[in-house]
Scaffold this motif. Structure first.
Motif, mmCIF file in Angstrom:
data_model
loop_
_atom_site.group_PDB
_atom_site.id
_atom_site.type_symbol
_atom_site.label_atom_id
_atom_site.label_comp_id
_atom_site.label_asym_id
_atom_site.label_seq_id
_atom_site.Cartn_x
_atom_site.Cartn_y
_atom_site.Cartn_z
ATOM 1 N N SER A 121 0.810 -1.220 0.000
ATOM 2 C CA SER A 121 0.000 0.000 0.000
ATOM 3 C C SER A 121 0.842 1.268 0.000
ATOM 4 N N GLY A 122 2.121 1.141 0.301
ATOM 5 C CA GLY A 122 2.982 2.321 0.371
ATOM 6 C C GLY A 122 2.926 3.030 1.711
ATOM 7 N N ALA A 123 2.311 2.388 2.719
ATOM 8 C CA ALA A 123 2.261 3.006 4.047
ATOM 9 C C ALA A 123 3.641 3.053 4.678
ATOM 10 N N LEU A 124 4.472 2.066 4.381
ATOM 11 C CA LEU A 124 5.832 1.993 4.910
ATOM 12 C C LEU A 124 6.821 2.121 3.759
ATOM 13 N N GLU A 125 7.818 2.982 3.951
ATOM 14 C CA GLU A 125 8.824 3.194 2.912
ATOM 15 C C GLU A 125 10.203 3.289 3.551
ATOM 16 N N PHE A 126 11.156 2.536 3.005
ATOM 17 C CA PHE A 126 12.529 2.557 3.491
ATOM 18 C C PHE A 126 13.278 3.663 2.759
#
Length: 336
Positions: A121-126
């Protein structure tokens, strides 16, 4: 009778040069405010300054960081499954039994990035994966046609490019080999030795001028400006092309005495390419939430009034300063 000796030559194995890796938190194509023409801006992590108004707070720390946007979370539970440090929890439920709260424990997070690889979903991004110069250049050279038609090129920004000096040098050399115009945006807060190594590789230095008063500069950024101004004078004496980048922050440096200091500084640098005034924009505030950071107190919540920026730009022009801002034209370039 002389015996002919057979001399065998062994193949000399020259070890390959080690690949220099850097931490990059963004590569922005079609940039229009990071130097002349259409540019690709490469943002490197790590900065020795901590500007109260920083619009790239994710670039300050040298280590990787994780962006979290809870409104994008679909509560699929993949991050909970793969996290070895229990940094993610799904809590609560609504009347239909759906999870309503994703808790991300940054204290427990080891920033390995595993959760981000499974977040569709793109809620978490490194943010801040290591990249080689070749990795970066694959993206930079895609817009070579636009560089040629607009007199653009590549800009290295940050963070602070001088904080990753080996990687910055590697990128500049690779770009120069491709005939690409190179800019470096820098605060100038580094040893002169580091800056001097870039002289043969940089076409234009975009040099930040955040505050002319030394104590106020320390209050706003955490460091005095004495080294910065000394390096600026040395860079100018070395014949480098320099454009001053001057952020105008309401309530901080939007003062007549600061602008007078910029005028005096510009007059002391006769070879200066010009001065660009950059309007404050509170872009960094939303980013702070994504990275679990607290906003600085008393920072303005509204962008700088364009009319005020024009006023200062015209005043500098009246004092004989070459200002590169276009009169009356809006700019989306936020303050560095």
């Amino acid at each position: 009778m002389l015996k002919h000796l057979k001399v065998e030559t062994e193949t000399q194995h020259v070890p390959a040069a080690p690949i220099v890796l850097g931490r990059v938190f963004n590569i922005q194509r079609f940039s229009l405010h990071d130097g002349p023409g259409i540019r690709t801006t490469v943002f490197l992590k790590g900065c020795p300054l901590h500007c109260l108004w920083c619009h790239n707070p994710e670039g300050v720390g040298a280590s990787p960081s994780v962006s979290f946007l809870p409104e994008k979370c679909m509560a699929c539970g993949e991050c909970v499954r793969v996290c070895a440090h229990d940094a993610h929890r799904l809590e609560g439920s609504d009347a239909q039994g759906s999870v309503v709260n994703h808790v991300y424990d940054r204290e427990a997070c080891e920033k390995c990035g595993s959760c981000t690889e499974y977040c569709d979903s793109g809620a978490l991004e490194f943010v801040g994966r290591p990249m080689s110069g070749d990795d970066v250049m694959k993206e930079v050279i895609q817009d070579r046609t636009f560089y040629a038609s607009s007199a653009g090129g590549m800009t290295i920004s940050g963070g602070e490019p001088l904080a990753q000096i080996d990687f910055t040098i590697a990128l500049l050399r690779a770009a120069r080999e491709q005939g690409i115009h190179c800019c470096v945006e820098t605060s100038g807060f580094a040893s002169w030795e580091r800056i001097r190594t870039l002289l043969p590789l940089v076409n234009l230095f975009l040099y930040d001028c955040k505050e002319m008063d030394a104590q106020r500069h320390k209050d706003f950024t955490g460091q005095s400006n004495l080294l910065i101004l000394k390096n600026l004078q040395s860079l100018h004496a070395a014949g480098a092309k320099i454009q001053l980048q001057c952020p105008i922050i309401p309530g901080c440096n939007d003062r007549e005495d600061h602008l007078k200091g910029i005028i005096a500084l510009a007059h002391s640098l006769p070879g200066l390419e010009g001065v660009q005034l950059l309007p404050y924009h509170p872009l960094g505030e939303s980013k702070l939430q994504r990275f679990g950071l607290s906003p600085a107190a008393n920072m303005p919540r509204q962008p700088l009034d364009p009319a005020q920026l024009d006023h200062w730009a015209n005043w500098l022009r009246d004092q004989g300063v070459r200002v590169v801002n276009t009169p009356g034209a809006p700019t989306s370039a936020p303050s560095p």
